[in-house]
Scaffold this motif. Structure first.
Motif: not given
Length: 349
Positions: A95-115
């Motif tokens: 949502t942009g509430r924060i602009p950066a974070a430590y994230m789970l690598a596969p979760l980033v892949m999934d979110l990017v796949d969801s644009r």
């Protein structure tokens, strides 16, 4: 649960048991509410969990504070915000509430796949995941966990992929166990209360139960998956476009923090004191130090290279686990420019 007991009542009783056990079993502070996103005259807020896989983040933030204080440059341009679980980090980053974070690598892949416009710009650690059972558990191998309940932080967590690897070596699959998704800070209490039979997560939540004497590791990534990575520094693409210099400064400090952490036990002792403060993890420093010392490579930080083959392996394992619907191209979710342009920065701690 008795045959006559409704499932909702059973769930309520289970939560009550967990709450009552939490203070005795897991002396780790509850997460504070995260700060908002960066704005005018405000620091860049970087979200993270109170896990030692995220330890480079507090060290980077504290180092930047120290440098600015010494030079009179004003407040640090970035700051840490503590979250209790991955769903909260995900929602805030989406949502942009924060602009950066430590994230789970596969979760980033999934979110990017969801644009969702995100990019991984740095690793945060190596190794650091454990699978814990009670000290009095008869389980000596993964075959002994057949039919048992095991907690994981998320099906997108690389901890889950580690668990799948270990089950596969034992000729088993997740169908042979009961999986429960749970915030890492709740896991030691759940094991103590016998609400789960085992849990798989990042430190210090394995060390907390081990040091307290009621749990032992069944497996560690340091022994079973040496190039394990999980938490990665992830930023929104609009931040990259609007302020690439700030992103570069953050990556410089994360990479320098990793080198500093692996230089010796004195630095790790300092790191335990820094991270344990209420500003960061809000935990007992003895627990963080236990992670740093038992053994000393339980988590490592000095090699934070972005290696395409390692991300490809994570992606393939995630597709096999059905946490990713399809493969995602490396260039879609990784931006290597900041890693390739790293400049040495001081860590005066």
């Amino acid at each position: 649960m008795t045959p006559d007991e409704p499932a909702t009542l059973h769930a309520l009783r289970r939560r009550q048991v967990l709450r009552s056990a939490l203070a005795a079993a897991a002396p780790l502070a509850l997460p504070a509410a995260p700060a908002g996103a960066a704005g005018a005259n405000k620091p860049l807020v970087v979200g993270g969990l109170p896990v030692t896989c995220n330890l480079t983040l507090p060290i980077a933030c504290q180092a930047r504070i120290a440098v600015n204080a010494k030079t009179g440059a004003g407040p640090s341009p970035f700051a840490y915000a503590k979250f209790s679980g991955w769903p909260e980090v995900k929602e805030s980053l989406m949502t942009g509430r924060i602009p950066a974070a430590y994230m789970l690598a596969p979760l980033v892949m999934d979110l990017v796949d969801s644009r969702i416009p995100l990019k991984i710009v740095s690793l945060g650690h190596r190794s650091g995941a454990v699978i814990m059972v009670r000290t009095d558990s008869p389980a000596r191998s993964f075959r002994d966990l057949r039919g048992k309940s095991i907690a994981i932080p998320s099906r997108f967590a690389v901890d889950y992929l580690f668990l799948r690897k270990m089950l596969a070596r034992a000729g088993m699959s997740p169908k042979d166990i009961t999986l429960i998704e749970m915030a890492p800070p709740d896991m030691p209490a759940a094991l103590y209360a016998r609400a789960v039979d085992a849990y798989c997560t990042g430190e210090p939540f394995g060390a907390a139960a081990q040091r307290a004497g009621y749990a032992r590791p069944l497996a560690m990534t340091r022994d079973e998956w040496r190039n394990y990575i999980c938490c990665v520094l992830t930023v929104r693409e609009d931040l990259i476009q609007s302020n690439p210099a700030l992103v570069q400064d953050l990556v410089n400090h994360i990479q320098a923090a990793g080198d500093w952490l692996d230089k010796g036990p004195a630095n790790r002792d300092k790191a335990a004191q820094i991270a344990s403060s209420r500003t960061y993890f809000g935990q007992d420093p003895k627990i963080i130090k236990f992670v740093m010392d038992n053994p000393e490579d339980r988590v490592t930080y000095g090699d934070l290279r972005l290696i395409r083959a390692e991300f490809d392996e994570l992606m393939q394992l995630s597709v096999e686990a059905k946490t990713l619907k399809r493969p995602v191209a490396y260039e879609r979710y990784v931006d290597e420019r900041f890693y390739k342009n790293i400049k040495p920065v001081p860590i005066p701690l």
